[in-house]
Design an enzyme around this catalytic site. Structure first.
Site, PDB file in Angstrom:
ATOM      1  N   GLY A  90      31.477  40.088  42.537  1.00 28.25           N
ATOM      2  CA  GLY A  90      31.479  40.384  43.961  1.00 28.25           C
ATOM      3  C   GLY A  90      32.310  41.593  44.359  1.00 28.25           C
ATOM      4  O   GLY A  90      32.485  41.868  45.546  1.00 28.25           O
ATOM      5  N   ALA A  91      32.812  42.357  43.363  1.00 28.68           N
ATOM      6  CA  ALA A  91      33.722  43.458  43.688  1.00 28.68           C
ATOM      7  C   ALA A  91      33.066  44.495  44.598  1.00 28.68           C
ATOM      8  O   ALA A  91      33.730  45.091  45.444  1.00 28.68           O
ATOM      9  CB  ALA A  91      34.223  44.126  42.404  1.00 28.68           C
TER      10      ALA A  91
ATOM     11  N   THR B 232      36.960  41.738  39.203  1.00 24.90           N
ATOM     12  CA  THR B 232      36.282  40.471  38.906  1.00 24.90           C
ATOM     13  C   THR B 232      35.952  40.376  37.412  1.00 24.90           C
ATOM     14  O   THR B 232      35.609  41.363  36.771  1.00 24.90           O
ATOM     15  CB  THR B 232      34.992  40.338  39.722  1.00 24.90           C
ATOM     16  OG1 THR B 232      34.222  41.530  39.599  1.00 24.90           O
ATOM     17  CG2 THR B 232      35.314  40.094  41.178  1.00 24.90           C
TER      18      THR B 232
ATOM     19  N   CYS C 110      18.800  45.714  46.366  1.00 25.26           N
ATOM     20  CA  CYS C 110      17.783  44.790  45.845  1.00 25.26           C
ATOM     21  C   CYS C 110      16.382  45.402  45.875  1.00 25.26           C
ATOM     22  O   CYS C 110      15.637  45.316  44.912  1.00 25.26           O
ATOM     23  CB  CYS C 110      17.779  43.493  46.654  1.00 25.26           C
ATOM     24  SG  CYS C 110      19.270  42.508  46.442  1.00 25.26           S
TER      25      CYS C 110
ATOM     26  N   ASP D  61      33.673  52.655  38.916  1.00 25.13           N
ATOM     27  CA  ASP D  61      33.008  51.381  38.613  1.00 25.13           C
ATOM     28  C   ASP D  61      32.919  51.150  37.114  1.00 25.13           C
ATOM     29  O   ASP D  61      31.940  50.620  36.604  1.00 25.13           O
ATOM     30  CB  ASP D  61      31.607  51.321  39.260  1.00 25.13           C
ATOM     31  CG  ASP D  61      30.960  49.951  39.142  1.00 25.13           C
ATOM     32  OD1 ASP D  61      31.690  48.963  38.939  1.00 25.13           O
ATOM     33  OD2 ASP D  61      29.725  49.880  39.226  1.00 25.13           O
TER      34      ASP D  61
ATOM     35  N   GLU E 143      18.765  36.754  32.154  1.00 29.68           N
ATOM     36  CA  GLU E 143      19.828  37.372  31.358  1.00 29.68           C
ATOM     37  C   GLU E 143      20.460  36.421  30.346  1.00 29.68           C
ATOM     38  O   GLU E 143      21.387  36.788  29.636  1.00 29.68           O
ATOM     39  CB  GLU E 143      20.923  37.912  32.299  1.00 29.68           C
ATOM     40  CG  GLU E 143      20.419  38.994  33.249  1.00 29.68           C
ATOM     41  CD  GLU E 143      21.524  39.675  34.043  1.00 29.68           C
ATOM     42  OE1 GLU E 143      22.688  39.202  33.992  1.00 29.68           O
ATOM     43  OE2 GLU E 143      21.220  40.681  34.713  1.00 29.68           O
TER      44      GLU E 143
HETATM   45 CA    CA Z   1      30.823  46.749  39.572  1.00 29.76          CA
END
Ligand code: CA
Length: 735
Positions: free
Chosen positions: A219-220, A278, A653, A343, A106
């Site tokens: 990490g939210a 975050t 994942c 989100d 990224e």
């Molecule tokens: Ca998020």
């Protein structure tokens, strides 16, 4: 059915959020362009001696790419013209380097005085000769591999900062590390985490200015409390810290802004899960006002009914917060998504510009966050100037320009029943960079329409209690049964689409729009040569005429891309560079149609120049044939339990329905040898060195067995279909 499931998988990816609220605050006085901080006392570096003045005046040395967004403005628009509309057809590969990984890439390369600095997986840093591609040095911070369990979106990194002769990298495990730019030698490292027991990660690029380095974290989804810290660039000493959400109310406020924020959180025990907020991507320094803009993320958990049942805007979730660069004291904030429920992070890139708005020159910032509205905000006052939709939005009807707040659409309230909502949690736009073309008055945005079906968690619906699970995602929406929700509601599912848009932020019109074959594509680079560059999910790096969107050149990189291209010039030769390798927030979607599935997700650094003649090795086809399975002797009830566990702990994942997107092993393809040690891998961390941590803190042996049975059943179904047996009963455990 297969089409339906595939389409469902595409959508599932999504998971992030935001809303908006604006509040008047006294406008800070504009400053003169700051003087450079005092010269560092450290030994004179041989490359990369960068200060604020040099970045502010970056246009005087357009051959370099000095900072994350090229300049402090972060417009990602290069003044270089050697490669242009007329000759881009002669662009060819000049050199490439394999990065030795197939996980996501990224990073934005930084180019300073002939050296290119990149960040790769596991927070590794490489310095290359920017002309030849020869490696000058590399640095591996030796991130504990089990830490990847806390990375929602893989062990990616979005780049380094180069400043004052140092290279700064945020390591996945929460360290901020300063390296000597000339040698890669460690100068200092600090632990940025307030609590190492919490699942914090760093994937974002540090930013440096005013003699400081700024860094946030992620990490939210797992449950953390967001904050940003500024460190002295020379010593690593902490200068200030700004929390983005209030903490445990039984403890004192860390700074006055937390008292203001705490009034907007009502009921609930958000601090147990962390509250979220975050700042995992955008931290932008503004020399005009000596302030730093923090792009704040979503709530933890996502659902406001659980997080703050008494209502409230939940400051500073999904907000842009302007803080003084020297003190960390807040000047103003603008909340894009008050009471975030989806989100809808506001962590997406923030670009600074001066533009005429309603007949007046204004110093503005711009952001295209996940929620689908494009914001133009006055940097001095925080005043909202524009908020036009840039993608399909169903969660809100519009932004009320009088109040600065979005008007939510009650028809998609998901508190009572599941609802398809656009955008979904991967957003109408995610971290993939946009490019701002001030002269044309356009912003080139990698946009997408990608819905999710949001429904309240079954546990909460049935008991009214939501239990924090420290070992997994804590979303508040139904996630364990997400496949079932998707299948049950497949008929109403909006299509997932990806676009490159030339968007006018003042009118809300698009000068042109190109629909792309897949929704999850790369960041964008615009140039004064009249070009827009973007890598896509199909492995094509494409140059378009920025006036029309017409394709002028393409290169088959053989690997899906999400990283942004950059350009630089050395000795009169202009180069374009990009990293290949997909993944990131798209891992959950699993087996969607990208070239990385068929050819492998090779991490590479590609550099192009006019007349370049280098060639990539021929791609090899990945063997994706599914082995015959030894099905477990279990019933549908246990398979359903297995799927629920898989969705809660594995799918983020390894992909929904057991189908991986290519960056992470596809469990359907496991060999008999791996099947034989499945429990040891899951419970004991046998493959922890690869990043597959032990889950024995949250999974019992029988849980591992159920997950294993589910994976085998899914593999069997997909194998049978691949062999031509379309009629086998599928997903019976969901019925
Ligand atoms: Ca998020």
């Amino acid at each position: 059915m297969r089409t339906v499931i595939l389409a469902i998988a595409v959508i599932l990816v999504a998971i992030l959020a935001y809303v908006l609220y604006w509040r008047e605050a006294p406008a800070p006085e504009p400053m003169e362009t700051p003087e450079a901080p005092a010269a560092p006392a450290a030994p004179e570096p041989t490359i990369g001696l960068i200060d604020d003045a040099r970045i502010v005046n970056a246009d005087s040395e357009p051959g370099n790419w000095l900072a994350h967004g090229r300049t402090y403005d972060e417009q990602r628009f290069s003044p270089l013209t050697s490669i242009n509309r007329e000759n881009v057809g002669e662009l060819g590969l000049q050199w490439y380097r394999d990065l030795g990984t197939n996980r996501g890439q990224e990073a934005t390369p930084i180019i300073v005085d002939g050296t290119m600095f990149i960040a790769s997986t596991w927070s590794r840093v490489h310095a290359f000769d920017a002309v030849t591609g020869e490696e000058v040095w590399s640095y591996d911070p030796q991130v504990p591999r089990a830490w990847s369990r806390w990375a929602c979106c893989d062990v990616v990194n979005r780049g380094v900062a180069v400043y004052g002769g140092r290279v700064y990298i945020g390591a996945l495990d929460g360290r901020l590390i300063a390296l000597d730019a000339a040698t890669g030698a460690l100068v200092w490292e600090v632990d940025t985490l307030i609590d190492r027991e919490r699942p914090y990660t760093i994937t974002g690029a540090p930013r440096a200015a005013r003699g400081k380095v700024f860094i946030g974290n992620g990490g939210a989804e797992y449950g953390v409390r967001g904050y940003v810290t500024a460190y002295d660039a020379e010593t690593g000493e902490q200068a200030w810290r700004f929390f983005t959400v209030p903490g445990d109310p039984s403890l004192p406020f860390e700074h006055p802004e937390m008292e203001l924020a705490a009034d907007t959180w009502k009921g609930g025990e958000w601090w147990e899960i962390g509250g979220g907020g975050t700042v995992w991507n955008s931290i932008v320094y503004d020399p005009d006002f000596n302030q730093v803009y923090l792009g704040v993320g979503n709530g933890a958990p996502w659902t406001r009914a659980i997080r703050s049942p008494g209502g409230g805007d939940n400051l500073f979730l999904a907000a842009i917060v302007a803080v003084d660069a020297d003190t960390g004291v807040m000047n103003w904030y603008y909340q894009t998504t008050p009471g975030d429920n989806w989100d809808y992070t506001a962590v997406q890139d923030i670009a600074l510009a001066e533009m005429e708005v309603d007949g007046e020159m204004r110093k503005v910032l711009m952001q295209a966050p996940k929620n689908g509205f494009f914001y133009v905000i006055d940097r001095g006052s925080g005043d909202l100037l524009r908020a036009h939709p840039f993608a399909t939005i169903t969660w809100a009807t519009h932004v009320d320009m009088e109040t600065g707040r979005p008007v939510e659409n009650p028809e998609v309230d998901y508190s009572e029943k599941p609802q398809w909502i656009l955008p979904g949690p991967i957003g109408a736009h995610n971290w993939q960079a946009m490019s701002v073309d001030v002269e044309a008055g356009l912003v080139y945005i990698p946009a997408q329409d990608n819905p999710l079906i949001y429904g309240m968690s079954q546990e909460w619906q049935e008991t009214g209690v939501y239990k924090h699970n420290p070992g997994a995602w804590n979303l508040g929406i139904e996630f364990g049964r997400i496949s079932q929700l998707l299948i049950e509601n497949a008929a109403d599912q909006p299509a997932a689409k990806g676009y490159l848009k030339a968007f006018d932020p003042l009118t809300g019109e698009s000068a042109w729009t190109v629909e792309l074959p897949h929704y999850w594509n790369g960041g964008v680079l615009g140039t004064a040569g009249g070009l827009v560059f973007q890598g896509d999910a199909q492995g094509m790096l494409i140059a378009r005429d920025k006036a029309t969107g017409e394709e002028l050149w393409r290169f088959n990189a053989q690997v899906s891309m999400m990283a942004p291209p950059v350009t630089y010039q050395i000795d009169g030769v202009q180069y374009v560079s990009i990293l290949t390798g997909t993944g990131g927030g798209e891992l959950f979607a699993g087996e969607t149609n990208t070239v990385s599935l068929t050819h492998g997700n090779l991490g590479r650094l590609l550099t192009f120049a006019l007349g370049g003649t280098e060639e990539l090795p021929p791609p090899t086809a990945v063997d994706r044939s599914i082995p015959e399975q030894q099905l477990a002797d279990v019933g549908d009830a246990e398979l359903a339990q297995g799927e629920r566990l898989y969705n809660s702990y594995c799918a983020v994942c390894h992909g929904v329905l057991g189908r991986s997107g290519g960056a992470i092993p596809d469990l359907r393809l496991m060999t008999p040898e791996i099947h034989a040690i499945f429990d040891q891998i899951v419970l004991e961390g046998t493959l922890a060195a690869n990043g597959m941590a032990a889950f024995d803190d949250v999974l019992a042996p029988e849980d591992s067995g159920r997950i294993h049975a589910f994976v085998r059943a899914r593999a069997h179904e997909d194998r049978e279909v691949a062999l031509g047996n379309q009629d086998i009963p599928r997903l019976t455990w969901l019925q």
